[in-house]
Design a protein around this motif. Structure first.
Motif, PDB file in Angstrom:
ATOM      1  N   GLY A 198       0.803  -1.218   0.000  1.00 45.26           N
ATOM      2  CA  GLY A 198       0.000   0.000   0.000  1.00 45.26           C
ATOM      3  C   GLY A 198       0.837   1.270   0.000  1.00 45.26           C
ATOM      4  N   THR A 199       0.210   2.376   0.335  1.00 43.95           N
ATOM      5  CA  THR A 199       0.833   3.692   0.190  1.00 43.95           C
ATOM      6  C   THR A 199       1.902   3.980   1.235  1.00 43.95           C
ATOM      7  OG1 THR A 199      -0.936   4.688   1.501  1.00 43.95           O
ATOM      8  CG2 THR A 199      -1.226   4.655  -0.887  1.00 43.95           C
ATOM      9  N   THR A 200       1.969   3.201   2.303  1.00 45.12           N
ATOM     10  CA  THR A 200       2.971   3.477   3.341  1.00 45.12           C
ATOM     11  C   THR A 200       4.225   2.622   3.190  1.00 45.12           C
ATOM     12  OG1 THR A 200       2.017   1.854   4.877  1.00 45.12           O
ATOM     13  CG2 THR A 200       1.153   4.113   4.966  1.00 45.12           C
ATOM     14  N   ALA A 201       4.232   1.702   2.215  1.00 45.00           N
ATOM     15  CA  ALA A 201       5.375   0.803   2.050  1.00 45.00           C
ATOM     16  C   ALA A 201       6.545   1.539   1.398  1.00 45.00           C
ATOM     17  CB  ALA A 201       4.976  -0.406   1.221  1.00 45.00           C
ATOM     18  N   ARG A 202       7.716   1.407   1.982  1.00 47.43           N
ATOM     19  CA  ARG A 202       8.927   2.067   1.478  1.00 47.43           C
ATOM     20  C   ARG A 202       9.906   0.993   1.018  1.00 47.43           C
ATOM     21  NH1 ARG A 202       8.815   7.434   3.424  1.00 47.43           N
ATOM     22  NH2 ARG A 202      11.039   7.730   3.012  1.00 47.43           N
ATOM     23  N   MET A 203      10.358   1.106  -0.238  1.00 48.67           N
ATOM     24  CA  MET A 203      11.326   0.170  -0.775  1.00 48.67           C
ATOM     25  C   MET A 203      12.720   0.442  -0.215  1.00 48.67           C
ATOM     26  SD  MET A 203      10.271   0.161  -4.810  1.00 48.67           S
ATOM     27  CE  MET A 203       8.558   0.011  -5.315  1.00 48.67           C
ATOM     28  N   LYS A 204      13.542  -0.578  -0.208  1.00 46.54           N
ATOM     29  CA  LYS A 204      14.913  -0.426   0.247  1.00 46.54           C
ATOM     30  C   LYS A 204      15.766   0.180  -0.865  1.00 46.54           C
ATOM     31  CE  LYS A 204      18.902  -2.987   2.019  1.00 46.54           C
ATOM     32  NZ  LYS A 204      19.436  -4.322   2.375  1.00 46.54           N
ATOM     33  N   LEU A 205      16.479   1.257  -0.559  1.00 49.54           N
ATOM     34  CA  LEU A 205      17.391   1.881  -1.514  1.00 49.54           C
ATOM     35  C   LEU A 205      18.681   1.079  -1.569  1.00 49.54           C
ATOM     36  CD1 LEU A 205      18.091   4.293  -3.390  1.00 49.54           C
ATOM     37  CD2 LEU A 205      18.983   5.455  -1.352  1.00 49.54           C
TER      38      LEU A 205
END
Length: 228
Positions: A198-205
């Motif tokens: 969803g909109t709160t998921a942050r991918m790993k850089l």
């Protein structure tokens, strides 16, 4: 069956577009980044694009560097990665550049379009149907069976969107070009979809590198954290 490691590769404007709405392809990358993309192709076992990209851009999808082709052959690989095109309609002509130089060519489609593709392409490419409906899991499984360990996906936006939404992309390579398109009808890198987390998921850089006048961002879309 082990699925290929899927790398999505795209160059986008600052406002997230893959191209403008004009008839001619907008060149977003710089010469240094085009060379980087060539190196990524050389490291792949197969390069995949959607039919819209083939019809619009008419790419050859080859490894341009003679040295990189020689290095592939020294490792016991074909000089060129396999070329893979996906299409639901089967509207692909025999005179497209993708069927020209290079190695093995493969087209994935659906039952209703398979016969048309056989008639149009003949021996230019092998045609494989995923069934009555297009199925990405089948595509990746069939590529894995053919020895494809690393798959580079070069577009377009519909293909990128589907693979990310299905959680099938292992890595994103996004080159940010220093220009703005600003045209609502122009194609975007990712479209509306129900994305994992969803909109709160942050991918790993995974990395951030300047390449000429663009910035390359590498992300792991399967490695997510959520912010509340």
């Amino acid at each position: 069956m082990k699925l290929p490691y899927v790398v999505l590769s795209a160059a986008v404007s600052i406002d997230g577009f893959l191209d403008d709405a004009g008839c001619q392809r907008l060149l977003l990358s710089c010469p240094e980044d085009f060379d980087r993309v060539d190196a990524v192709r050389a490291d792949a076992d197969a390069v995949l694009v959607g039919a819209n990209t083939v019809r619009r851009d008419n790419p050859r999808l080859i490894v341009r560097s003679e040295q990189r082709r020689a290095q592939r052959q020294a490792r016991g690989l074909p000089a060129y990665p396999m070329k893979v095109v996906v299409t639901g309609s089967g509207d692909l002509d025999a005179d497209l550049a993708v069927w020209g130089c290079g190695g093995e060519k493969l087209v994935f489609t659906v039952d209703s379009a398979a016969e048309k593709l056989h008639d149009r392409l003949g021996d230019l490419a092998e045609v494989v149907s995923t069934g009555a409906v297009f199925d990405w899991h089948t595509v990746l499984a069939r590529l894995g069976e053919r020895g494809v360990d690393r798959l580079m996906v070069e577009g377009g936006g519909t293909v990128h969107t589907q693979l990310v939404a299905l959680n099938l992309a292992d890595e994103l390579h996004v080159a940010i070009a220093p220009l703005v398109v600003g045209q609502a009808e122009a194609p975007r890198f990712l479209g509306p979809a129900n994305y994992p987390g969803g909109t709160t998921a942050r991918m790993k850089l995974l990395g951030c590198t300047q390449v000429g006048d663009v910035v390359l961002l590498r992300y792991s879309p399967k490695d997510l954290t959520c912010c509340q």
